[in-house]
Design an enzyme around this catalytic site. Structure first.
Site, mmCIF file in Angstrom:
data_model
loop_
_atom_site.group_PDB
_atom_site.id
_atom_site.type_symbol
_atom_site.label_atom_id
_atom_site.label_comp_id
_atom_site.label_asym_id
_atom_site.label_seq_id
_atom_site.Cartn_x
_atom_site.Cartn_y
_atom_site.Cartn_z
ATOM 1 N N GLY A 1 0.831 -1.193 0.000
ATOM 2 C CA GLY A 1 0.000 0.000 0.000
ATOM 3 C C GLY A 1 0.868 1.245 0.000
ATOM 4 O O GLY A 1 1.727 1.399 0.871
ATOM 5 N N TYR A 2 0.671 2.112 -0.994
ATOM 6 C CA TYR A 2 1.472 3.342 -1.088
ATOM 7 C C TYR A 2 0.589 4.577 -1.246
ATOM 8 O O TYR A 2 1.077 5.692 -1.252
ATOM 9 C CB TYR A 2 2.450 3.253 -2.270
ATOM 10 C CG TYR A 2 1.766 3.010 -3.601
ATOM 11 C CD1 TYR A 2 1.327 4.069 -4.378
ATOM 12 C CD2 TYR A 2 1.545 1.726 -4.063
ATOM 13 C CE1 TYR A 2 0.680 3.856 -5.587
ATOM 14 C CE2 TYR A 2 0.907 1.498 -5.263
ATOM 15 C CZ TYR A 2 0.477 2.560 -6.022
ATOM 16 O OH TYR A 2 -0.172 2.333 -7.211
ATOM 17 N N GLU B 1 -8.489 -2.000 -7.989
ATOM 18 C CA GLU B 1 -7.310 -1.493 -8.686
ATOM 19 C C GLU B 1 -7.358 -1.686 -10.196
ATOM 20 O O GLU B 1 -6.685 -0.959 -10.924
ATOM 21 C CB GLU B 1 -6.047 -2.170 -8.125
ATOM 22 C CG GLU B 1 -5.851 -1.985 -6.636
ATOM 23 C CD GLU B 1 -5.662 -0.538 -6.220
ATOM 24 O OE1 GLU B 1 -5.162 0.272 -7.012
ATOM 25 O OE2 GLU B 1 -6.027 -0.211 -5.071
#
Length: 194
Positions: A24-25, A102
């Site tokens: 996770g960024y 995503e």
């Protein structure tokens, strides 16, 4: 029925019996949307986090696109974020939810990467990386242009600025402040006041 078509994506084979890690960024850090058994600060080398993807679903619309963060390949680059370990009992459900989220368009590519965790472990993980050949890829944008777009866009998950503010604030709280995102947040707040 998923809004992504698995036939249109090169998907990583995930052994659901073992569970898996995901990096996770951006919004996954503060809104993962899945159950996890570990959450560990991590670094991914060879990539940089940037607002380099047009958002026409979650934080913008086809008429007024917003911007979202993506991992862009960068020699010598690195990105700090969070590694989530998803246990085998929820792995299938979590993977489906991740892909639904995503891969709503083909702008992200699902890759297997190696993360270095803060405790020294190196683990294989899923990461969603921008496709530089996709029409939603912006390439480098000035901070001024990013601020202009983010201040004016809104999508199915809310205002584009909320996405920026939440990501910047969570990174700072985790001791991983991204100075560029902090500066961009100040620029967007200034635009919203005028």
């Amino acid at each position: 029925m998923s809004s992504y078509d698995a036939a249109d994506h090169a998907l990583v084979h995930v052994d659901l019996r073992e569970g898996f890690w995901v990096f996770g960024y951006g919004s996954l850090m503060w809104n993962p949307g899945f159950a996890f058994v570990e959450r560990v600060p991590a670094v991914l080398t060879g990539y940089a986090r940037s607002f380099c993807m047009w958002s026409i679903h979650h934080r913008g619309s086809p008429e007024v696109p917003g911007l979202v963060l993506a991992l862009d390949a960068e020699a010598g680059g690195s990105c700090h974020g969070l590694a989530f370990r998803i246990g085998p009992e929820v792995a299938e459900q979590a993977l489906d939810a991740l892909r639904e989220r995503e891969l709503v368009s083909s702008a992200y590519l699902e890759h297997e990467v190696v993360l270095t965790l803060s405790d020294g472990r190196d683990v294989p993980a899923l990461a969603y990386v921008v496709d530089p050949a996709h029409v939603q890829y912006t390439g480098p944008l000035s901070l001024e242009r990013q601020a202009e777009v983010i201040a004016g866009a809104c999508g199915g998950r809310g205002p584009n600025c909320d996405y920026l503010f939440s990501t910047a604030e969570h990174l700072a709280q985790l001791g991983m402040e991204d100075l560029e995102l902090t500066e961009l947040s100040e620029m967007v707040r200034h635009r919203l006041k005028t």
